[in-house]
Design a protein around this motif. Structure first.
Motif, PDB file in Angstrom:
ATOM      1  N   ALA A 182     -32.166 -11.542  -7.603  1.00 42.71           N
ATOM      2  CA  ALA A 182     -33.128 -12.626  -7.430  1.00 42.71           C
ATOM      3  C   ALA A 182     -32.669 -13.876  -8.167  1.00 42.71           C
ATOM      4  CB  ALA A 182     -34.497 -12.178  -7.937  1.00 42.71           C
ATOM      5  N   GLN A 183     -32.140 -13.688  -9.369  1.00 45.21           N
ATOM      6  CA  GLN A 183     -31.659 -14.845 -10.131  1.00 45.21           C
ATOM      7  C   GLN A 183     -30.513 -15.540  -9.405  1.00 45.21           C
ATOM      8  OE1 GLN A 183     -33.109 -16.244 -12.323  1.00 45.21           O
ATOM      9  NE2 GLN A 183     -33.784 -14.991 -14.060  1.00 45.21           N
ATOM     10  N   LEU A 185     -29.924 -15.528  -6.216  1.00 46.81           N
ATOM     11  CA  LEU A 185     -30.453 -16.249  -5.053  1.00 46.81           C
ATOM     12  C   LEU A 185     -31.108 -17.560  -5.499  1.00 46.81           C
ATOM     13  CD1 LEU A 185     -31.907 -13.297  -2.927  1.00 46.81           C
ATOM     14  CD2 LEU A 185     -29.659 -14.376  -2.796  1.00 46.81           C
ATOM     15  N   ASN A 186     -31.855 -17.491  -6.584  1.00 48.63           N
ATOM     16  CA  ASN A 186     -32.424 -18.720  -7.143  1.00 48.63           C
ATOM     17  C   ASN A 186     -31.313 -19.721  -7.450  1.00 48.63           C
ATOM     18  OD1 ASN A 186     -34.984 -17.752  -7.033  1.00 48.63           O
ATOM     19  ND2 ASN A 186     -35.074 -17.121  -9.189  1.00 48.63           N
ATOM     20  N   GLU A 189     -29.921 -21.472  -4.508  1.00 53.36           N
ATOM     21  CA  GLU A 189     -30.813 -22.554  -4.065  1.00 53.36           C
ATOM     22  C   GLU A 189     -30.689 -23.782  -4.958  1.00 53.36           C
ATOM     23  OE1 GLU A 189     -34.076 -19.583  -1.973  1.00 53.36           O
ATOM     24  OE2 GLU A 189     -34.471 -20.456  -3.945  1.00 53.36           O
ATOM     25  N   ALA A 210     -32.784 -15.211   3.434  1.00 53.85           N
ATOM     26  CA  ALA A 210     -33.555 -15.860   2.377  1.00 53.85           C
ATOM     27  C   ALA A 210     -32.965 -17.195   1.957  1.00 53.85           C
ATOM     28  CB  ALA A 210     -33.668 -14.934   1.173  1.00 53.85           C
ATOM     29  N   VAL A 211     -31.645 -17.272   1.841  1.00 49.81           N
ATOM     30  CA  VAL A 211     -31.090 -18.492   1.253  1.00 49.81           C
ATOM     31  C   VAL A 211     -30.200 -19.320   2.178  1.00 49.81           C
ATOM     32  CG1 VAL A 211     -31.196 -17.634  -1.113  1.00 49.81           C
ATOM     33  CG2 VAL A 211     -29.116 -17.302   0.248  1.00 49.81           C
TER      34      VAL A 211
ATOM     35  N   VAL D 248     -38.936 -11.586 -12.411  1.00 47.97           N
ATOM     36  CA  VAL D 248     -38.276 -12.623 -11.623  1.00 47.97           C
ATOM     37  C   VAL D 248     -38.353 -12.331 -10.125  1.00 47.97           C
ATOM     38  CG1 VAL D 248     -36.057 -11.544 -11.956  1.00 47.97           C
ATOM     39  CG2 VAL D 248     -36.148 -13.950 -11.344  1.00 47.97           C
ATOM     40  N   VAL D 249     -38.351 -11.046  -9.784  1.00 47.22           N
ATOM     41  CA  VAL D 249     -38.404 -10.710  -8.359  1.00 47.22           C
ATOM     42  C   VAL D 249     -39.759 -11.076  -7.773  1.00 47.22           C
ATOM     43  CG1 VAL D 249     -38.125  -8.888  -6.666  1.00 47.22           C
ATOM     44  CG2 VAL D 249     -36.837  -8.814  -8.804  1.00 47.22           C
ATOM     45  N   ARG D 252     -40.182 -14.760  -7.570  1.00 49.43           N
ATOM     46  CA  ARG D 252     -39.440 -15.347  -6.473  1.00 49.43           C
ATOM     47  C   ARG D 252     -40.192 -15.133  -5.155  1.00 49.43           C
ATOM     48  NH1 ARG D 252     -34.599 -17.179  -4.563  1.00 49.43           N
ATOM     49  NH2 ARG D 252     -34.236 -16.450  -2.449  1.00 49.43           N
ATOM     50  N   ARG D 255     -43.205 -17.399  -5.097  1.00 49.42           N
ATOM     51  CA  ARG D 255     -42.847 -18.800  -4.908  1.00 49.42           C
ATOM     52  C   ARG D 255     -42.485 -19.077  -3.447  1.00 49.42           C
ATOM     53  NH1 ARG D 255     -37.885 -20.954  -5.479  1.00 49.42           N
ATOM     54  NH2 ARG D 255     -37.094 -19.223  -6.708  1.00 49.42           N
ATOM     55  N   LEU D 256     -41.656 -18.201  -2.903  1.00 52.86           N
ATOM     56  CA  LEU D 256     -41.217 -18.438  -1.527  1.00 52.86           C
ATOM     57  C   LEU D 256     -42.395 -18.336  -0.568  1.00 52.86           C
ATOM     58  CD1 LEU D 256     -37.841 -16.509  -1.496  1.00 52.86           C
ATOM     59  CD2 LEU D 256     -38.218 -18.977  -1.548  1.00 52.86           C
ATOM     60  N   PRO D 265     -40.482 -15.024   4.160  1.00 53.80           N
ATOM     61  CA  PRO D 265     -39.094 -15.182   4.593  1.00 53.80           C
ATOM     62  C   PRO D 265     -38.293 -13.892   4.398  1.00 53.80           C
ATOM     63  CG  PRO D 265     -39.399 -16.142   2.426  1.00 53.80           C
ATOM     64  CD  PRO D 265     -40.751 -15.655   2.865  1.00 53.80           C
ATOM     65  N   LEU D 266     -38.789 -13.035   3.533  1.00 57.44           N
ATOM     66  CA  LEU D 266     -38.003 -11.837   3.254  1.00 57.44           C
ATOM     67  C   LEU D 266     -38.088 -10.837   4.397  1.00 57.44           C
ATOM     68  CD1 LEU D 266     -38.631 -11.234  -0.510  1.00 57.44           C
ATOM     69  CD2 LEU D 266     -36.895 -12.586   0.645  1.00 57.44           C
TER      70      LEU D 266
END
Ligand SMILES: Nc1ncnc2c1ncn2[C@@H]1O[C@H](COP(=O)(O)OP(=O)(O)OP(=O)(O)O)[C@@H](O)[C@H]1O
Ligand SMILES: Nc1ncnc2c1ncn2[C@@H]1O[C@H](COP(=O)(O)OP(=O)(O)OP(=O)(O)O)[C@@H](O)[C@H]1O
Ligand SMILES: [Mg+2]
Ligand SMILES: [Mg+2]
Lengths: 276, 412, 339, 276, 412
Positions: A182-183, A185-186, A189, A210-211, D248-249, D252, D255-256, D265-266
């Motif tokens: 996840a980090q 992917l963040n 972005e 996702a990204v 964080v997961v 995320r 947030r998305l 989106p996932l």
């Protein structure tokens, strides 16, 4: 988002052969600044070979590379670095005999007079790794003693040090845990938002969806389609990757759906099912 | 089967604490000591054992006179071992160093004695010859890709031939027995006051630098070693150096050639560990592909390392010639090469590249020098001498291997 | 001060014997025991410090330092390189220790005594024997294959010079030009060289072989025999190794040079003991070594061939007839009158 | 499925320390025949270390291993093989200088008289790799020239050769393409059906949910929960892995979801969204 | 941006076809030839160049007499190089082989001559001594973990000492000049008819085995080489062997020692490439950790390889002594060691382990032997001889390096 914009990195007609294996045939690829391009394809499709072409590790047999509008020759990793291309390699390429700090700063050590500035490098390493939620016992451990995911985190951090313009990530999250993925992917972005061009290689369609802004498919060393995210389903991408709509993945999905009669096991567990 | 239980004993996963709690830092340092940088201790133990054994067999071994001789004897060896250490760090080999040292000696003598060059100029020329040879060999190795073993084996033969050629009919050329060069290598000793001063300054400087780094580290929020450690090391160093110096000044004192060798060892240790160039050597030796991908100019590193190695071999040949007072066809031949490599390896340099211990050439040269010197005092016949030399050499390294082994079985 | 003066009582003196190499048998097997025995005989509580430099001059210097450290009062020094041992002499002089130049002359240094066989004389002797033998066989011209010692050994140059002084005026021609020097004195290298010469010259292309010592002679003889030459042309040698004596008996090697180690070692021991006791023996000859006229005892090397084995090496008790005449050589011994 | 059954492999109180790093603390693990146990945990949690303990590569400092009801000492890889434990290592451990066939049969070569039976080995290699949908240009290529996924396929095939009773798979699908991943998941199911015990390490919750019967979570070297698949959501597993429900997961994801307002989106792209 | 377009030119992805279409199979074979197993060709070219140069400088070089000598000269070297090749394959080194060969020679002579053992018994004892030494050194290396460089350096000294001891007073010991051993090594040649028969049988057998394997492969559905290839190789081999044999029988013929050496090289080549044991050596040399994890007993492999290497060194020493007709303190000293390693490396053995070319020791020994032999014919002074030797050696390998390099730049 992109598309119309001038690409920062542009490949045309790249071919490369290893002995009897034609790894790449006339491949084209464009990456714009502020764009994340996912490069997908089956095992052995030539993705890593293409990355190595771009970053000067394995120059192509033919084809041209244009960077920021100028045609360039990238015949050494050094040349690629000069241009501002940073790479995370699939096989990581760390020096097992050096510790984490030294691997991070390899080739761009901080100096203090004639000697190295170990203190500053160590401080920055700590910060950098923290940003990626890395769990590394000590930055003074030789990387040989790190776990797979820890090594991968080090390799990713490394690529961010040189203030690059284009970042190539070859399966960066393959060994990462859920939090670290996840980090990353963040982070991707954030890189896009800072205007960098990002090439992301991944087998994970969830991450890609996702990204990425765009998906480029390689198949047996050739371009095999290009899609804009949002206009394409995973099924379509997988079809382009495997070269057939009827494939082992769809079969497996169908079979399991049958067995569990409607309760799709692949998305079981609520809406987070997609998060790895 | 059960619900997840979050173990309360597990610390919170904020990476910041994981990286720098003082307790873990000390642990980390102890770890380093136990694993990597305990390093030279076993071989120092081996050295002490050698000294004890020889001293018990012949009490003249620890005579001031003999210790001064030992210092004189290992100067050339230590310098050459420093050079080959660099090459071994790359995982390569240089078989030509013996021949290069012999050629340098010949060049020195011919320019100085036959062509009456000034001493310093002659030395310079001789050393430069070494540099050129190294650069040439390094280039053939790095650019054409001939294995270093073969390139330098060819060098071994070729430069020995050139050496014979340079010496010509004469065969042996003596240095002026009262000339600058002989005087410097054989009769120049550090004045007692200066030696004592140095023996005090070194630990003090060590401490000062250590404390400065310590301060910078805490300022940067990094873990630091416990304070007692550098203090203890400095005190130990001080006592050791003072004892040695005082002992040596019962005889002629500390030879300048020895100081010169130690300076070279220390300088190259610094170069390897504290500069970007040295870091690159480590990287090329550790994983050449990773080094290349990090943008390091691998060819340049390789060529320069071979040049440095040959340069040091030439310096070593010059020092040896000055100490002997002459050069002949045999200068640099025989066991010169193997002793230098052995010194580097005994000191803790890996033949596989990428690993060496601190001051490896010095420690290795001390071991080899002590064995050779100690055996000379025992009046053994050749066969027994050979057998004993081999056995003692092996014994000196076995301790090291055993320590390493138990360490490996604990996970490294 | 150093350990040198600590243990220097007049009667229980220490004598250092520094020999150059152990690749030929003579030093370890003859010189050393003979010397030690003689010293024991002359001075019961004298001690001999022995070192062998294994052909390495810098090691010899180290050994000299060690000997002086051990308290040696006399250095009996057989230098690896005579031109290069001056450093050792000056070191000894700085400790007031006299130096006897043993077997090989130390040049350009204030040496106290010199005891030796003359290296150039050895070469001459080899040349003379060879030429005489060839003339005996009725040959007055032809090629002599010359196999010299190690290119990095100065003594080899002196043997070579002595040999040339005879051969060059003898009517025979030495081949090849330039001279071949055998790397490391190794018999294998001499053997390969000889094989090359046979291919080059043919089996009849040469009349004799000058080999600098017995090892190289052995290699050359093996090469000639393997090429089917039997008997082989006259071949010289040096050192009077047992193996060479046996070859001489067998008719493979013509001669070897015997340097009677016993008188040389005995003389050196006498001299050394005298010096320890503070005496200053005189000599009737001197040899100039470039720096001083060194008082010298010069001994005459002897050529040994099938005819005089009995009168030389056997008479000197170097070898017994049993040692020489093993089963293999019994018949040849019989023929040569060695029983 | 399992649970009540006698475990074929059972670890109790396994601890292991590397210098200052305590990699494992009193870890327990059970695997029954015919059961797939997923071993999950954050990077550096000690999963690979545990695998190395089981297969004799890095014996533990303390703790016991019971295999098929007998306490055993597994102090070398050879001992583990004798027991019938096969392993796919995260760092693959192939000999780069040998070709695919030789790597596959390393240590268990087929003989024909005194010599090797190269023909038979090559034939079987081809079949084996085909089963895993491997795309390998030639089984006579040295593995050094294979792509990441190709190497991984070779490593997986290797583990199946010796007719094992327990298979340990350390992130076997990390480098695999979508088709190959599906094949490996199929394979795992076949192994289970044949009555083997399987330990699967993976960071991919989708895969875990798809094939595992039970999930064992390691956290900082300790057991941190055990779940039966079907009774647990991905969110719960991830919470056990990261040690917090707010992580964080989930951030995320939240947030998305906000950004795209409801269109997750996932899982975008239809029901196949979960397939990687 | 666009819809996916399935390229019609791309073959369907069924892996079966990817693995075995005949076209790709030929491609794969050409690939192998171009990359890995072209292998020995460049060094053969180097060898041919050496021959051409020496022949043009001195026409006696290709004399039958000289060629027979060459065969005799390289027998011992080739055997020793075979042994060290095994050790190099592990990425290790054995510095003691020279000393071991010397000691074996001494043991042979003392048992045979001084203690009157039967020739074969004496040979057996000498060889066994080598085996024991190798096993000992291998054990210290593998079990205690002392670097092989140090263990075998100690061995180099110790066994030389023992050699001096064994030879004792005499120093040099003659073999009975007309005894079995000397006769076998110096005067035994393969009868002409047998040599011609062998020169015919070898290519025929090669072809037969090849066709048999070919049949098995097609039966198993595996790709096969084009038929003309083994036929062409067999024909070339036949012509080459016949020419050499006919040439050699203008003089004495093919020496048995040479045949013996070739048999050893071929046997160990077979052992390395065609047996499980050899495969394990490759694996340990390529990636020791992978080998260990594959259940290979790494220690056993290491110890056995060192034992084999020392055994072959002893055999080599015995052969050398028999050929020379005597043994002395110099047997096995000096360049013996470095020549053996050089032969292995020139033949294409990597010092980094895991890689060697077919018949590397034979080809390397031929190169080194040809250079030494050719130079003997040229009447050079010692200095020039050294320089030329080094240069020719380098030149012989440069071709190889250039080929390799261009290959690397094409991707391997
Ligand atoms: N150095 C090399 N020598 C020979 N062949 C090579 C080399 N590198 C790659 N190849 C071949 O080129 C093809 C493409 O490899 P590449 O690594 O680019 O695949 P990839 O798309 O990255 O696959 P993966 O998803 O498995 O990483 C493969 O068939 C591989 O065997
Ligand atoms: N040989 C070693 N020496 C020192 N520390 C080690 C060694 N091997 C592992 N470690 C440490 O042990 C811890 C656990 O490592 P391990 O490889 O088991 O993690 P993992 O759970 O497999 O992680 P990942 O998901 O990243 O593969 C890590 O902190 C690692 O740094
Ligand atoms: Mg890839
Ligand atoms: Mg892991």
């Amino acid at each position: 988002m992109s598309g119309a914009r001038e690409p920062i990195l542009s490949l045309r007609g790249i071919s490369k052969r290893f002995g009897a294996v034609q790894a790449l045939t006339e491949v084209d690829l464009d990456v714009a600044a502020g764009e994340v391009v996912a490069l997908v394809g089956d095992n052995g499709a030539g993705k890593s070979t293409l990355v190595k072409v771009i970053c000067g590790v394995g120059p192509p047999d033919s084809g041209t590379i244009t960077f920021a509008g100028r045609e360039v020759r990238v015949d050494s990793p050094h040349a690629a670095q000069e241009l501002g291309i940073a790479t995370v390699f699939q096989d990581l390429a760390l020096c097992d005999n050096l510790d984490v700090v030294n691997n991070l700063f390899l080739g761009r050590e901080l100096k203090r007079g004639a000697a190295l500035d170990e203190v500053e490098m160590e401080r920055r390493s700590g910060n950098l790794l923290r940003e990626l939620a890395a769990r590394i016992p000590s930055v003074r451990l030789p990387v040989a003693s790190l776990s797979g995911g820890q090594r991968q985190t080090v390799a990713i951090s490394r690529s961010l040090l040189g203030d690059p313009k284009v970042v190539l990530l070859d399966e960066p999250t393959a060994a990462l845990g859920v939090a670290q993925t996840a980090q990353v992917l963040n982070l991707i972005e954030r890189l896009r938002d800072r205007g960098l061009g990002v090439v992301l290689i991944s087998h994970n369609m969830v991450d890609v969806q996702a990204v990425a802004d765009r998906v480029v498919v390689l198949r047996l060393g050739r371009n095999n389609g290009e899609f804009r995210i949002g206009e394409v389903s995973n099924e379509q991408i997988i079809a382009a990757i495997t070269g057939a709509t009827q494939n082992v993945v769809s079969e497996r999905v169908a079979r399991l759906r049958e067995q569990t009669s409607g309760d799709d096991p692949l998305t079981a567990g609520g809406p987070e099912g997609g998060a790895r | 089967m059960t619900d997840p239980v979050t173990d309360p004993a597990v610390p919170p996963p904020t990476p910041a604490t994981e990286l720098s709690t003082p307790k873990e830092a000390v642990g980390g340092w102890l770890q380093t000591l136990r694993t990597g940088d305990i390093g030279s201790l076993p071989i120092i133990i081996g050295l002490v054992l050698i000294v004890v054994v020889f001293q018990s067999l012949n009490p003249t071994f620890l005579n001031a006179f003999n210790l001064v001789n030992l210092c004189l004897q290992i100067a050339a060896l230590g310098i050459m071992a420093t050079g080959i250490t660099l090459v071994l760090m790359l995982g390569e080999i240089d078989l030509s160093i013996g021949s290069v040292s012999g050629l340098a000696a010949a060049v020195l003598l011919v320019t100085h004695v036959n062509h009456a060059s000034a001493p310093l100029l002659a030395v310079l020329i001789a050393v430069l010859v070494g540099t050129l040879i190294g650069a040439l060999q390094g280039t053939i190795f790095a650019r054409i890709g001939v294995p270093s073993f073969i390139v330098t084996l060819a060098g071994l033969l070729i430069w020995q031939g050139v050496q014979l050629r340079v010496l010509g009919e004469q065969g042996t050329i003596n240095l002026p027995p009262a000339g600058t060069l002989v005087r410097w290598a054989q009769f120049s000793f550090v004045p007692r006051w200066l030696a004592l001063l140095l023996a005090t300054l070194v630990p003090v400087l060590y401490l000062v630098f250590n404390l400065m780094t310590r301060r910078r580290r805490s300022a940067a929020g990094l873990p630091v070693m416990p304070l007692w450690l550098p203090v203890a090391v400095a005190v130990a160093l001080f006592v050791l150096l003072e004892v040695i110096v005082l002992k040596l000044y019962l005889d002629r004192g500390v030879p300048w050639t020895f100081v010169f060798m130690v300076l070279i060892v220390v300088f190259f240790d610094w170069l390897l560990r504290r500069t970007g160039y040295g870091r690159k050597i480590f990287a090329v030796g550790g994983n050449i592909e990773a080094a290349r991908r990090a943008g390091i100019n691998v060819d340049a590193i390789r060529i320069s390392v071979f040049a440095l190695c040959s340069t040091l071999a030439a310096v070593s040949g010059v020092v040896a010639a000055m100490r002997l007072g002459f050069a002949n066809q045999q200068s640099g031949s025989g066991e010169t090469l193997i002793n230098a490599i052995a010194a580097a390896v005994i000191g803790g340099t890996s033949l596989f590249g990428g690993r060496t211990r601190r001051y490896a050439p010095l420690l290795g040269a001390l071991v080899i020098g002590a064995i050779a010197n100690g055996l000379e005092l025992l009046s053994l016949s050749s066969d027994v001498r050979l057998i004993v030399t081999g056995t003692v050499l092996l014994a000196a390294v076995v301790i090291d291997a055993l320590v390493q082994r138990s360490r490996t079985s604990h996970g490294r | 001060e150093s350990g040198g003066s600590q243990s220097g009582s007049a009667s229980g003196g220490k004598i250092a014997l520094l020999l150059p190499e152990s690749q030929t048998t003579r030093y370890e097997q003859h010189d050393r025991p003979l010397f030690e025995a003689k010293v024991k005989e002359l001075c019961a509580d004298c001690e001999v410090i022995y070192s062998n430099a294994q052909q390495d001059q810098s090691r010899q210097q180290q050994q000299a330092e060690a000997a002086l450290n051990n308290g040696a009062q006399v250095l009996v020094l057989d230098p690896v390189d005579g031109a290069a041992a001056a450093t050792i002499v000056s070191l000894a002089k700085s400790k007031n220790v006299p130096v006897i130049s043993y077997d090989r002359l130390i040049q350009n240094a204030p040496v106290d005594y010199y005891i030796s066989f003359d290296n150039e004389r050895v070469g001459q002797l080899q040349g003379e024997s060879l030429v005489n033998r060839l003339k005996e066989l009725g040959k007055t011209a032809g090629n002599i294959v010359m196999i010299n010692g190690s290119p990095t050994d100065n003594n080899a140059k002196q043997f070579n010079k002595g040999a040339h002084s005879v051969l060059d005026t003898s009517g025979f021609k030495t081949v090849p030009t330039p001279d071949f020097f055998t790397p490391e004195w190794k018999p294998e290298n001499a053997q390969r060289f000889m094989e090359g010469q046979i291919s080059q010259l043919g089996k009849d292309g040469f009349v004799g072989v000058y080999a600098a010592n017995d090892g190289t002679a052995g290699g050359a003889i093996s090469a000639m025999r393997a090429a089917g030459m039997n008997p082989v042309p006259p071949t010289t040698g040096q050192d009077a190794e047992l193996a060479a004596i046996q070859r001489i008996v067998n008719g493979d090697q013509y001669m070897t040079v015997y340097k009677a180690f016993q008188p040389e070692a005995d003389k050196a021991a006498e001299l050394a003991v005298a010096l320890v006791k503070g005496e200053k023996p005189t000599t009737d000859r001197t040899v100039n070594n470039g720096a001083v006229d060194v008082p010298s005892f010069l001994l005459e090397p002897q050529a040994v061939n099938k005819q005089n084995i009995k009168d030389t090496v056997v008479a000197d008790k170097l070898y017994t007839v049993e040692q020489i005449c093993t089963q293999t050589y019994a018949a040849a011994c019989q023929a040569a009158g060695l029983t």
